[in-house]
Design a protein around this motif. Structure first.
Motif, PDB file in Angstrom:
ATOM      1  N   LYS A  87       0.972  -1.103   0.079  1.00 20.40           N
ATOM      2  CA  LYS A  87       0.134  -0.173   0.173  1.00 20.40           C
ATOM      3  C   LYS A  87       0.941   1.206  -0.112  1.00 20.40           C
ATOM      4  CE  LYS A  87      -3.526   2.377   2.658  1.00 20.40           C
ATOM      5  NZ  LYS A  87      -4.693   2.250   3.933  1.00 20.40           N
ATOM      6  N   ALA A  88       1.884   1.208   0.883  1.00 24.95           N
ATOM      7  CA  ALA A  88       2.958   2.333   0.903  1.00 24.95           C
ATOM      8  C   ALA A  88       3.485   2.664  -0.462  1.00 24.95           C
ATOM      9  CB  ALA A  88       3.763   2.245   1.946  1.00 24.95           C
ATOM     10  N   ASP A  89       4.078   1.521  -1.332  1.00 28.51           N
ATOM     11  CA  ASP A  89       4.594   1.437  -2.606  1.00 28.51           C
ATOM     12  C   ASP A  89       3.695   2.180  -3.543  1.00 28.51           C
ATOM     13  OD1 ASP A  89       6.921   0.581  -1.329  1.00 28.51           O
ATOM     14  OD2 ASP A  89       6.738  -1.552  -2.014  1.00 28.51           O
ATOM     15  N   VAL A  90       2.447   1.459  -3.579  1.00 26.52           N
ATOM     16  CA  VAL A  90       1.540   2.220  -4.354  1.00 26.52           C
ATOM     17  C   VAL A  90       1.331   3.661  -4.312  1.00 26.52           C
ATOM     18  CG1 VAL A  90      -0.762   1.954  -5.245  1.00 26.52           C
ATOM     19  CG2 VAL A  90       0.613  -0.244  -4.729  1.00 26.52           C
ATOM     20  N   GLY A  91       1.025   3.994  -2.916  1.00 27.42           N
ATOM     21  CA  GLY A  91       0.997   5.423  -2.547  1.00 27.42           C
ATOM     22  C   GLY A  91       2.175   6.452  -3.184  1.00 27.42           C
ATOM     23  N   ASN A  92       3.310   5.915  -2.857  1.00 27.06           N
ATOM     24  CA  ASN A  92       4.427   6.530  -3.392  1.00 27.06           C
ATOM     25  C   ASN A  92       4.515   6.587  -4.928  1.00 27.06           C
ATOM     26  OD1 ASN A  92       5.390   7.032  -0.852  1.00 27.06           O
ATOM     27  ND2 ASN A  92       6.701   5.131  -0.860  1.00 27.06           N
ATOM     28  N   LEU A  93       4.195   5.414  -5.567  1.00 27.02           N
ATOM     29  CA  LEU A  93       4.125   5.224  -7.100  1.00 27.02           C
ATOM     30  C   LEU A  93       3.040   6.348  -7.515  1.00 27.02           C
ATOM     31  CD1 LEU A  93       4.981   4.175  -9.580  1.00 27.02           C
ATOM     32  CD2 LEU A  93       3.124   2.417  -9.355  1.00 27.02           C
ATOM     33  N   MET A  94       1.846   6.524  -6.887  1.00 25.49           N
ATOM     34  CA  MET A  94       1.015   7.324  -7.469  1.00 25.49           C
ATOM     35  C   MET A  94       1.332   8.856  -7.292  1.00 25.49           C
ATOM     36  SD  MET A  94      -1.291   5.504  -8.729  1.00 25.49           S
ATOM     37  CE  MET A  94      -2.674   6.606  -8.754  1.00 25.49           C
ATOM     38  N   ALA A  95       2.044   9.059  -6.149  1.00 20.54           N
ATOM     39  CA  ALA A  95       2.616  10.472  -5.915  1.00 20.54           C
ATOM     40  C   ALA A  95       3.590  10.954  -7.136  1.00 20.54           C
ATOM     41  CB  ALA A  95       3.199  10.620  -4.595  1.00 20.54           C
ATOM     42  N   ALA A  96       4.394   9.818  -7.311  1.00 17.74           N
ATOM     43  CA  ALA A  96       5.528  10.128  -8.262  1.00 17.74           C
ATOM     44  C   ALA A  96       4.872  10.368  -9.799  1.00 17.74           C
ATOM     45  CB  ALA A  96       6.352   9.018  -8.272  1.00 17.74           C
ATOM     46  N   MET A  97       3.862   9.511 -10.123  1.00 14.94           N
ATOM     47  CA  MET A  97       3.181   9.705 -11.411  1.00 14.94           C
ATOM     48  C   MET A  97       2.361  11.150 -11.375  1.00 14.94           C
ATOM     49  SD  MET A  97       1.653   5.754 -12.021  1.00 14.94           S
ATOM     50  CE  MET A  97       0.816   6.279 -13.626  1.00 14.94           C
ATOM     51  N   LYS A  98       1.784  11.515 -10.265  1.00 10.91           N
ATOM     52  CA  LYS A  98       1.097  12.662 -10.277  1.00 10.91           C
ATOM     53  C   LYS A  98       2.050  13.770 -10.404  1.00 10.91           C
ATOM     54  CE  LYS A  98      -0.988  15.953  -7.192  1.00 10.91           C
ATOM     55  NZ  LYS A  98      -1.114  16.379  -5.821  1.00 10.91           N
ATOM     56  N   ASP A  99       3.373  13.804  -9.764  1.00 12.24           N
ATOM     57  CA  ASP A  99       4.283  14.956 -10.124  1.00 12.24           C
ATOM     58  C   ASP A  99       4.781  14.974 -11.653  1.00 12.24           C
ATOM     59  OD1 ASP A  99       3.975  15.423  -7.489  1.00 12.24           O
ATOM     60  OD2 ASP A  99       5.949  14.280  -6.791  1.00 12.24           O
ATOM     61  N   LEU A 100       4.672  13.626 -11.980  1.00  7.80           N
ATOM     62  CA  LEU A 100       5.453  13.465 -13.525  1.00  7.80           C
ATOM     63  C   LEU A 100       4.444  14.281 -14.424  1.00  7.80           C
ATOM     64  CD1 LEU A 100       7.661  12.705 -15.643  1.00  7.80           C
ATOM     65  CD2 LEU A 100       6.491  10.379 -15.429  1.00  7.80           C
TER      66      LEU A 100
ATOM     67  N   VAL B  87       2.065  16.522 -13.788  1.00  8.05           N
ATOM     68  CA  VAL B  87       2.133  17.691 -13.496  1.00  8.05           C
ATOM     69  C   VAL B  87       3.286  18.706 -14.027  1.00  8.05           C
ATOM     70  CG1 VAL B  87       2.374  19.776 -11.745  1.00  8.05           C
ATOM     71  CG2 VAL B  87       0.708  17.818 -11.236  1.00  8.05           C
ATOM     72  N   GLU B  88       4.330  17.719 -14.181  1.00  7.50           N
ATOM     73  CA  GLU B  88       5.501  18.438 -14.993  1.00  7.50           C
ATOM     74  C   GLU B  88       5.283  18.571 -16.314  1.00  7.50           C
ATOM     75  OE1 GLU B  88       8.827  20.535 -15.421  1.00  7.50           O
ATOM     76  OE2 GLU B  88       8.014  20.084 -13.746  1.00  7.50           O
ATOM     77  N   HIS B  89       4.733  17.519 -16.908  1.00  9.83           N
ATOM     78  CA  HIS B  89       4.350  17.346 -18.350  1.00  9.83           C
ATOM     79  C   HIS B  89       3.388  18.370 -18.728  1.00  9.83           C
ATOM     80  CE1 HIS B  89       7.065  14.142 -19.706  1.00  9.83           C
ATOM     81  NE2 HIS B  89       6.744  13.257 -18.677  1.00  9.83           N
ATOM     82  N   GLY B  90       2.391  18.510 -17.709  1.00  7.87           N
ATOM     83  CA  GLY B  90       1.457  19.551 -18.086  1.00  7.87           C
ATOM     84  C   GLY B  90       2.060  20.878 -18.016  1.00  7.87           C
ATOM     85  N   ARG B  91       2.915  21.245 -17.490  1.00 11.70           N
ATOM     86  CA  ARG B  91       3.554  22.606 -17.347  1.00 11.70           C
ATOM     87  C   ARG B  91       4.394  22.885 -18.759  1.00 11.70           C
ATOM     88  NH1 ARG B  91       5.303  22.224 -11.313  1.00 11.70           N
ATOM     89  NH2 ARG B  91       3.603  23.084 -10.223  1.00 11.70           N
ATOM     90  N   THR B  92       5.082  21.659 -19.085  1.00 11.66           N
ATOM     91  CA  THR B  92       5.813  21.843 -20.170  1.00 11.66           C
ATOM     92  C   THR B  92       4.832  21.932 -21.515  1.00 11.66           C
ATOM     93  OG1 THR B  92       7.416  20.540 -19.067  1.00 11.66           O
ATOM     94  CG2 THR B  92       7.704  20.588 -21.717  1.00 11.66           C
ATOM     95  N   ALA B  93       3.958  21.255 -21.515  1.00 16.69           N
ATOM     96  CA  ALA B  93       2.983  21.492 -22.363  1.00 16.69           C
ATOM     97  C   ALA B  93       2.350  22.562 -22.455  1.00 16.69           C
ATOM     98  CB  ALA B  93       1.875  20.328 -22.592  1.00 16.69           C
TER      99      ALA B  93
END
Length: 92
Positions: free
Chosen positions: A19-32, A34-40
């Protein structure tokens, strides 16, 4: 030999870790994302600004052409309007 309680305890720990690993993965995907959205967004804004600059340059060019050749510009506008009107009228 492992008892049922030991197996249950190990499973609960594994699930908590998962559960903690999936939470960390989801947070990393969210950050990624957001960064791609800003770049676009930045790319789209830059392209829009360049297109606006080209449009303004074209507008100025047309204005200068019209000021330099008013009679020619009037005849071209009349001819273009007449041609478009003739094409649209013939389709009916």
């Amino acid at each position: 030999m492992a008892t049922t309680e030991d197996i249950t305890k190990d499973l609960r720990q594994d699930l908590a870790t998962l559960k903690a690993d999936v939470g960390n993965l989801m947070a990393a995907m969210k950050d990624l994302g957001v960064e791609h959205g800003r770049t676009a967004y930045e790319r789209a804004r830059d392209v829009g600004e360049r297109a606006r600059g080209h449009a303004l340059a074209a507008q100025e060019s047309v204005e200068h052409y019209i000021e330099a050749r008013p009679l020619t510009s009037l005849l071209v506008a009349f001819g273009t309007g007449f041609a478009i009107g003739t094409l649209l009228a013939s389709r009916r």
